[in-house]
Design a protein around this motif. Structure first.
Motif, PDB file in Angstrom:
ATOM      1  N   ASN A   1      -4.454   4.741   3.190  1.00  0.00           N
ATOM      2  CA  ASN A   1      -5.298   5.582   2.335  1.00  0.00           C
ATOM      3  C   ASN A   1      -5.427   6.989   2.928  1.00  0.00           C
TER       4      ASN A   1
ATOM      5  N   LYS B   1      -2.158   8.771   2.329  1.00  0.00           N
ATOM      6  CA  LYS B   1      -2.050   9.231   0.935  1.00  0.00           C
ATOM      7  C   LYS B   1      -2.801  10.542   0.741  1.00  0.00           C
ATOM      8  N   LYS B   2      -4.023  10.606   1.229  1.00  0.00           N
ATOM      9  CA  LYS B   2      -4.827  11.811   1.061  1.00  0.00           C
ATOM     10  C   LYS B   2      -4.291  12.958   1.910  1.00  0.00           C
TER      11      LYS B   2
ATOM     12  N   GLU C   1       0.822  -1.206   0.000  1.00  0.00           N
ATOM     13  CA  GLU C   1       0.000   0.000   0.000  1.00  0.00           C
ATOM     14  C   GLU C   1       0.858   1.259   0.000  1.00  0.00           C
TER      15      GLU C   1
ATOM     16  N   VAL D   1      -4.819  -0.860   5.599  1.00  0.00           N
ATOM     17  CA  VAL D   1      -5.206  -0.348   4.278  1.00  0.00           C
ATOM     18  C   VAL D   1      -5.898   1.006   4.422  1.00  0.00           C
ATOM     19  N   LYS D   2      -6.813   1.107   5.387  1.00  0.00           N
ATOM     20  CA  LYS D   2      -7.509   2.369   5.617  1.00  0.00           C
ATOM     21  C   LYS D   2      -6.522   3.453   6.058  1.00  0.00           C
TER      22      LYS D   2
END
Length: 399
Positions: A385, A388-389, A305, A381-382
């Motif tokens: 994410n 990333k944002k 990820e 995973v969350k």
């Protein structure tokens, strides 16, 4: 007002815990936080350890021996024998966590102003232990470009002075997850024998080794009997961080006798926690097999990820349950605080450990974070994410 000591002023705040107030404030606002900052496993403690405390029929919760229960130390020696490490129970001093073992080590082998060479990045609390002991950490830099492998022998030898007393490593490494090979341990052994130094190995993550790699302990290397000191703990191995039981191991009798004096000064390690730790040694291998399988899966998920994020560089760990990620930012301290204060995705955010606190060389690691993959894969995973944002939003706000 009475003044605070210089030592107290120099004592560093934990880079792992200093963001806690911001996390608490975020939670008060109703945000859910994925805690990637601290090595607190979510793996269940072996039932056999907890049951031993519940079933103990102690009438008086008394002191134990300063060096720890003899029965417990005999069982620790048997544990090591299973790992091809030949030690006697009287080579062991039980301590209140691996932290106390390190403090006793520094106090026993170094005087104020002496130096210990440590490959960096290193466990942040080493700085605190050295400050408390009046000892100087001399860093030798390992780099993310080669997965934080052992620096060259020349790099070590250039740093050795008359004040150098030891080399300290963490194997597998916290915060990088790097596992030192047998060949690297042998190189270190040659250095300490050549210069008559101690080799101290923090081996608390010895059970967490992946991809068919094998942990090679400094105590397996012949000729290091007077040089080798192992630091160990039950915290990670059995997911018993709150037990606060560790140990120090050395075949150097003078070291053990000196450590014992420090142990006597603090009276004894915790009695109930020793009962739990002794019982934990009966944990079946299947427990560790399942834990390793889970951590390998989590590691692989995390690395995959992270590699999807443009501008992120990450070293793949061979052990422990941490990795260092280099981010496309200038200051991870500011970024980590900003996330907690100003960013979320649908009410969820993350907490990471800025990696600058794992270096003692200034201006190094400022764009890195340590991530502990102690959460379930779905949460990782969350969390990535959100990372990333957050990176996009943070960099946009800095333009």
């Amino acid at each position: 007002m009475p003044s605070i000591s210089k030592k107290g002023q120099q004592m560093p705040a934990s880079p792992i815990r200093k963001l806690v107030p911001y996390a608490e404030e975020a939670e008060k606002k109703g945000k859910r936080i994925y805690y990637l900052n601290i090595g607190q496993p979510d793996i269940k403690t072996p039932k056999i350890a907890l049951q031993a405390v519940k079933e103990s029929n102690i009438d008086v919760l008394a002191y134990s021996r300063s060096e720890g229960s003899e029965v417990y130390r005999q069982k620790i020696a048997s544990y090591y024998a299973k790992h091809n490490i030949d030690i006697s129970y009287d080579d062991i001093v039980v301590t209140t966590g691996g932290s106390e073992a390190l403090l006793f080590t520094f106090g026993s082998i170094m005087d104020v102003g002496d130096e210990v060479i440590v490959p960096e990045p290193f466990y942040a609390n080493y700085t605190g232990f050295s400050t408390a002991s009046g000892v100087e950490i001399v860093p030798v830099i390992s780099k993310i470009e080669n997965d934080f492998a052992l620096p060259s022998i020349d790099a070590f030898e250039k740093l050795i002075t008359p004040k150098t007393k030891a080399i300290l490593i963490c194997n597998p490494n916290n915060p990088t997850g790097y596992l030192y090979s047998k060949e690297e341990i042998q190189k270190l052994a040659a250095i300490v024998k050549k210069h008559d130094l101690f080799l101290v190995a923090d081996e608390v993550y010895r059970e967490f080794v992946y991809d068919d790699h094998v942990h090679y302990s400094i105590m397996q290397e012949t000729g290091l009997e007077n040089h080798a000191i192992i630091i160990d703990s039950v915290s990670k191995r059995y997911s018993m961080c709150g037990a606060r039981v560790g140990c120090l191991i050395s075949k150097n009798k003078t070291v053990i006798q000196t450590v014992l004096k420090f142990a006597q000064a603090r009276l004894s390690p915790p009695t109930l926690a020793q009962i739990a730790s002794e019982a934990a040694l009966e944990t079946p291998q299947s427990y560790f097999d399942d834990v390793i399988e889970e951590y390998v899966s989590r590691r692989n998920t995390l690395i995959v990820e992270l590699q999807k994020i443009e501008g992120v560089k990450v070293a793949k760990p061979k052990g422990a349950f941490y990795c260092i990620a280099e981010l496309p930012i200038n200051n991870s301290d500011d970024f980590a605080q900003w996330i907690l204060e100003h960013f979320d995705v649908d009410g969820e955010t993350i907490m990471v450990a800025p990696a600058g606190g794992f270096y003692s060389t200034s201006e190094v690691g400022l764009n890195q974070v340590r991530i502990a993959y102690v959460l379930k894969k779905e949460s990782l995973v969350k969390a990535v994410n959100i990372l990333k944002k957050a990176l996009k939003a943070y960099n946009d706000s800095c333009v």
